[in-house]
Design a protein around this motif. Structure first.
Motif, PDB file in Angstrom:
ATOM      1  N   VAL A  53     -61.155 -84.415 -10.006  1.00 36.95           N
ATOM      2  CA  VAL A  53     -61.622 -84.628  -8.648  1.00 36.95           C
ATOM      3  C   VAL A  53     -62.413 -83.053  -8.362  1.00 36.95           C
ATOM      4  O   VAL A  53     -63.419 -82.991  -7.651  1.00 36.95           O
ATOM      5  CB  VAL A  53     -60.817 -84.768  -7.781  1.00 36.95           C
ATOM      6  N   GLY A  54     -61.690 -82.083  -8.696  1.00 31.77           N
ATOM      7  CA  GLY A  54     -61.976 -80.627  -8.207  1.00 31.77           C
ATOM      8  C   GLY A  54     -63.549 -80.441  -8.872  1.00 31.77           C
ATOM      9  O   GLY A  54     -64.232 -79.780  -8.127  1.00 31.77           O
ATOM     10  N   LEU A  55     -63.552 -80.780 -10.211  1.00 30.18           N
ATOM     11  CA  LEU A  55     -64.910 -80.642 -10.774  1.00 30.18           C
ATOM     12  C   LEU A  55     -66.081 -81.380 -10.185  1.00 30.18           C
ATOM     13  O   LEU A  55     -67.132 -81.076  -9.973  1.00 30.18           O
ATOM     14  CB  LEU A  55     -64.877 -80.758 -12.454  1.00 30.18           C
ATOM     15  N   GLY A  56     -65.866 -82.578  -9.740  1.00 34.47           N
ATOM     16  CA  GLY A  56     -66.757 -83.424  -9.101  1.00 34.47           C
ATOM     17  C   GLY A  56     -67.199 -82.834  -7.785  1.00 34.47           C
ATOM     18  O   GLY A  56     -68.314 -82.860  -7.505  1.00 34.47           O
ATOM     19  N   VAL A  57     -66.176 -82.490  -7.086  1.00 34.06           N
ATOM     20  CA  VAL A  57     -66.525 -81.694  -5.763  1.00 34.06           C
ATOM     21  C   VAL A  57     -67.204 -80.471  -6.124  1.00 34.06           C
ATOM     22  O   VAL A  57     -68.449 -80.290  -5.165  1.00 34.06           O
ATOM     23  CB  VAL A  57     -65.151 -81.559  -4.999  1.00 34.06           C
ATOM     24  N   LEU A  58     -67.041 -79.596  -7.132  1.00 34.34           N
ATOM     25  CA  LEU A  58     -67.978 -78.639  -7.457  1.00 34.34           C
ATOM     26  C   LEU A  58     -69.175 -78.898  -7.736  1.00 34.34           C
ATOM     27  O   LEU A  58     -70.205 -78.126  -7.120  1.00 34.34           O
ATOM     28  CB  LEU A  58     -67.207 -77.780  -8.563  1.00 34.34           C
ATOM     29  N   PHE A  59     -69.477 -80.024  -8.526  1.00 34.95           N
ATOM     30  CA  PHE A  59     -70.805 -80.378  -9.047  1.00 34.95           C
ATOM     31  C   PHE A  59     -71.629 -80.713  -7.368  1.00 34.95           C
ATOM     32  O   PHE A  59     -72.730 -80.460  -7.439  1.00 34.95           O
ATOM     33  CB  PHE A  59     -70.579 -81.691  -9.786  1.00 34.95           C
ATOM     34  N   LEU A  60     -71.085 -81.705  -6.640  1.00 32.24           N
ATOM     35  CA  LEU A  60     -71.427 -81.856  -5.315  1.00 32.24           C
ATOM     36  C   LEU A  60     -72.039 -80.928  -4.449  1.00 32.24           C
ATOM     37  O   LEU A  60     -73.078 -80.829  -4.241  1.00 32.24           O
ATOM     38  CB  LEU A  60     -70.755 -82.971  -4.723  1.00 32.24           C
ATOM     39  N   PHE A  61     -71.172 -80.048  -4.579  1.00 33.09           N
ATOM     40  CA  PHE A  61     -71.235 -78.619  -3.475  1.00 33.09           C
ATOM     41  C   PHE A  61     -72.539 -77.835  -4.052  1.00 33.09           C
ATOM     42  O   PHE A  61     -73.177 -77.587  -3.295  1.00 33.09           O
ATOM     43  CB  PHE A  61     -69.907 -77.947  -3.619  1.00 33.09           C
ATOM     44  N   VAL A  62     -72.461 -77.600  -5.557  1.00 32.77           N
ATOM     45  CA  VAL A  62     -73.452 -76.748  -5.965  1.00 32.77           C
ATOM     46  C   VAL A  62     -74.685 -77.312  -5.864  1.00 32.77           C
ATOM     47  O   VAL A  62     -75.873 -76.748  -5.267  1.00 32.77           O
ATOM     48  CB  VAL A  62     -73.263 -76.554  -7.442  1.00 32.77           C
ATOM     49  N   PHE A  63     -74.973 -78.833  -6.161  1.00 27.04           N
ATOM     50  CA  PHE A  63     -76.306 -79.406  -5.965  1.00 27.04           C
ATOM     51  C   PHE A  63     -76.741 -79.468  -4.671  1.00 27.04           C
ATOM     52  O   PHE A  63     -77.935 -79.620  -4.435  1.00 27.04           O
ATOM     53  CB  PHE A  63     -76.238 -80.833  -6.652  1.00 27.04           C
ATOM     54  N   TYR A  64     -75.702 -79.683  -3.739  1.00 22.92           N
ATOM     55  CA  TYR A  64     -76.035 -79.966  -2.523  1.00 22.92           C
ATOM     56  C   TYR A  64     -76.748 -78.612  -1.872  1.00 22.92           C
ATOM     57  O   TYR A  64     -77.622 -78.520  -1.012  1.00 22.92           O
ATOM     58  CB  TYR A  64     -74.899 -80.402  -1.514  1.00 22.92           C
ATOM     59  N   LYS A  65     -76.031 -77.486  -2.210  1.00 26.78           N
ATOM     60  CA  LYS A  65     -76.314 -76.083  -1.963  1.00 26.78           C
ATOM     61  C   LYS A  65     -78.071 -75.864  -2.409  1.00 26.78           C
ATOM     62  O   LYS A  65     -78.713 -75.252  -1.825  1.00 26.78           O
ATOM     63  CB  LYS A  65     -75.538 -75.099  -1.978  1.00 26.78           C
ATOM     64  N   VAL A  66     -78.175 -76.087  -3.520  1.00 27.95           N
ATOM     65  CA  VAL A  66     -79.406 -75.910  -4.352  1.00 27.95           C
ATOM     66  C   VAL A  66     -80.355 -76.723  -3.518  1.00 27.95           C
ATOM     67  O   VAL A  66     -81.400 -76.220  -3.128  1.00 27.95           O
ATOM     68  CB  VAL A  66     -79.304 -76.224  -5.563  1.00 27.95           C
ATOM     69  N   GLY A  67     -79.973 -77.980  -3.126  1.00 27.64           N
ATOM     70  CA  GLY A  67     -80.815 -78.730  -2.413  1.00 27.64           C
ATOM     71  C   GLY A  67     -81.290 -78.118  -1.093  1.00 27.64           C
ATOM     72  O   GLY A  67     -82.358 -78.365  -0.729  1.00 27.64           O
ATOM     73  N   GLN A  68     -80.587 -77.693  -0.385  1.00 26.31           N
ATOM     74  CA  GLN A  68     -80.726 -77.138   0.980  1.00 26.31           C
ATOM     75  C   GLN A  68     -81.638 -75.937   0.685  1.00 26.31           C
ATOM     76  O   GLN A  68     -82.359 -75.750   1.547  1.00 26.31           O
ATOM     77  CB  GLN A  68     -79.274 -76.764   1.520  1.00 26.31           C
ATOM     78  N   LYS A  69     -81.422 -75.188  -0.262  1.00 28.29           N
ATOM     79  CA  LYS A  69     -82.099 -73.763  -0.316  1.00 28.29           C
ATOM     80  C   LYS A  69     -83.255 -73.817  -1.185  1.00 28.29           C
ATOM     81  O   LYS A  69     -83.817 -72.855  -1.487  1.00 28.29           O
ATOM     82  CB  LYS A  69     -81.198 -72.672  -0.684  1.00 28.29           C
ATOM     83  N   ALA A  70     -83.819 -74.901  -1.514  1.00 30.88           N
ATOM     84  CA  ALA A  70     -84.867 -75.365  -2.658  1.00 30.88           C
ATOM     85  C   ALA A  70     -86.021 -74.921  -1.988  1.00 30.88           C
ATOM     86  O   ALA A  70     -86.152 -75.040  -0.836  1.00 30.88           O
ATOM     87  CB  ALA A  70     -85.033 -76.827  -2.950  1.00 30.88           C
ATOM     88  N   THR A  71     -87.035 -74.435  -2.844  1.00 32.83           N
ATOM     89  CA  THR A  71     -88.329 -73.887  -2.025  1.00 32.83           C
ATOM     90  C   THR A  71     -89.220 -74.148  -3.199  1.00 32.83           C
ATOM     91  O   THR A  71     -89.129 -74.259  -4.340  1.00 32.83           O
ATOM     92  CB  THR A  71     -88.050 -72.242  -2.191  1.00 32.83           C
ATOM     93  N   THR A  72     -90.442 -74.225  -2.656  1.00 34.58           N
ATOM     94  CA  THR A  72     -91.791 -74.588  -3.348  1.00 34.58           C
ATOM     95  C   THR A  72     -92.171 -73.251  -4.013  1.00 34.58           C
ATOM     96  O   THR A  72     -93.091 -73.644  -4.735  1.00 34.58           O
ATOM     97  CB  THR A  72     -92.719 -75.273  -2.546  1.00 34.58           C
ATOM     98  N   GLY A  73     -91.828 -71.982  -3.620  1.00 37.49           N
ATOM     99  CA  GLY A  73     -92.257 -70.860  -4.262  1.00 37.49           C
ATOM    100  C   GLY A  73     -91.557 -70.802  -5.594  1.00 37.49           C
ATOM    101  O   GLY A  73     -91.144 -71.640  -6.341  1.00 37.49           O
ATOM    102  N   VAL A  74     -91.473 -69.592  -5.959  1.00 39.18           N
ATOM    103  CA  VAL A  74     -90.746 -69.228  -7.168  1.00 39.18           C
ATOM    104  C   VAL A  74     -89.072 -69.245  -7.094  1.00 39.18           C
ATOM    105  O   VAL A  74     -88.602 -68.927  -6.365  1.00 39.18           O
ATOM    106  CB  VAL A  74     -90.890 -67.650  -7.575  1.00 39.18           C
ATOM    107  N   PRO A  75     -88.599 -70.329  -7.922  1.00 40.20           N
ATOM    108  CA  PRO A  75     -87.133 -70.902  -7.532  1.00 40.20           C
ATOM    109  C   PRO A  75     -86.164 -69.653  -8.226  1.00 40.20           C
ATOM    110  O   PRO A  75     -86.810 -68.991  -9.279  1.00 40.20           O
ATOM    111  CB  PRO A  75     -87.118 -72.038  -8.511  1.00 40.20           C
ATOM    112  N   GLY A  76     -85.236 -69.563  -7.724  1.00 38.13           N
ATOM    113  CA  GLY A  76     -84.231 -68.936  -8.199  1.00 38.13           C
ATOM    114  C   GLY A  76     -83.461 -69.432  -9.564  1.00 38.13           C
ATOM    115  O   GLY A  76     -83.926 -70.790 -10.047  1.00 38.13           O
ATOM    116  N   LYS A  77     -82.606 -68.724 -10.327  1.00 35.27           N
ATOM    117  CA  LYS A  77     -82.199 -69.000 -11.598  1.00 35.27           C
ATOM    118  C   LYS A  77     -81.593 -70.430 -11.394  1.00 35.27           C
ATOM    119  O   LYS A  77     -81.387 -71.362 -12.143  1.00 35.27           O
ATOM    120  CB  LYS A  77     -81.257 -67.860 -12.169  1.00 35.27           C
TER     121      LYS A  77
END
Length: 273
Positions: A53-77
């Motif tokens: 469950v902890g790793l599942g929450v980690l997966f959702l959190f990371v992908f959610y944060k990346v989706g929020q901060k996604a940019t059409t410019g030069v992406p971060g790593k």
């Protein structure tokens, strides 16, 4: 003092690391581990549940944060890594899934990343987290790789099995699903009993093969790490590092196989003969 120092025999050390932290109810009260031996079916492996469950929450959190901060410019790593991963899964779905469903691609991504994260826990030294949990929390047993627990792998495969049955009935209807079980591979009424037995075995074999393949490979890998930990300290690095490098391939491959078989099985469920 490590767990290895407290357990005098090699077999005791191996058994210690292969024992889950268990919780059950005995005579109306909560009990742990050996007190759960006679508790029957309803015994909770709290370490497997905690880490999965902890790793599942980690997966959702990371992908959610990346989706929020996604940019059409030069992406971060991190954004670049997530986009590459999503494109990889998307291409796998396009190549293997022949139906139309908005669920399959997100499901495939979830399965691949979640299982990959659970498998990656196998690369942590076998005594590291269990010993820390013992010293800090007083927990005597702790397995940190959820996919070495058959309950977790069967839970994943049974979820996929439920989706197979659901989409088979949704696409074909109950009548079509029954016909698929009774009129294949021999399309004659006299062979209905034979067809039903063969197709039922093939249907049930799907979740069993999914769960046992994942469990068997990760359990064997964990066992080898435990055996290496029994070797003299000066030889452990020479053995564990090469095995860990090879095991990375197993970790990724097993997550990929589980994902691909899920896509293929659901694609078959969407085929309306």
């Amino acid at each position: 003092m490590t767990a290895k120092d407290e357990v005098l025999t090699s077999s005791g050390y191996i058994q210690h690391h292969l024992t889950n932290a268990q919780m059950c109810t005995v005579d109306g009260s909560i009990a742990f581990n050996y007190a759960c031996a006679d508790a029957g079916f309803w015994t909770w492996h709290i370490d497997s549940l905690l880490f999965s469950v902890g790793l599942g929450v980690l997966f959702l959190f990371v992908f959610y944060k990346v989706g929020q901060k996604a940019t059409t410019g030069v992406p971060g790593k991190l954004q670049c890594a997530v986009e590459m991963l999503m494109e990889f899964v998307s291409n796998a779905v396009k190549d293997s899934f022949h139906g139309r469903s908005p669920v399959i691609a997100p499901l495939a991504l979830t399965i691949f990343v979640w299982i990959l994260l659970m498998n990656t826990m196998d690369l942590i030294p076998v005594d590291f987290i269990p010993e820390a949990a013992k010293q800090i929390l007083g927990v005597p047993y702790l397995k940190v790789v959820p996919t070495t627990d058959m309950n977790i792998t069967f839970g994943l495969s049974l979820s996929v099995f439920a989706l197979i049955v659901f989409y088979s009935i949704k696409i074909k209807g109950i009548t079509g699903f029954v016909k698929e079980l009774t009129l294949q591979p021999f399309n004659h009424w006299a062979f209905i009993p034979v067809n039903f037995i063969l197709e039922t075995i093939a249907l049930i074999a799907k979740p069993i093969s999914l769960s046992l393949r994942l469990f068997g490979n990760l359990y064997a890998g964990e066992l080898i790490f435990i055996l290496i930990a029994l070797m003299p300290w000066w030889s452990q690095a020479a053995l564990s590092v090469p095995w860990a490098i090879f095991h990375i391939l197993v970790i990724v491959l097993q997550a990929f196989i589980f994902m691909m078989l899920t896509i293929v099985y659901l694609s078959m469920a969407h085929e309306d003969h």
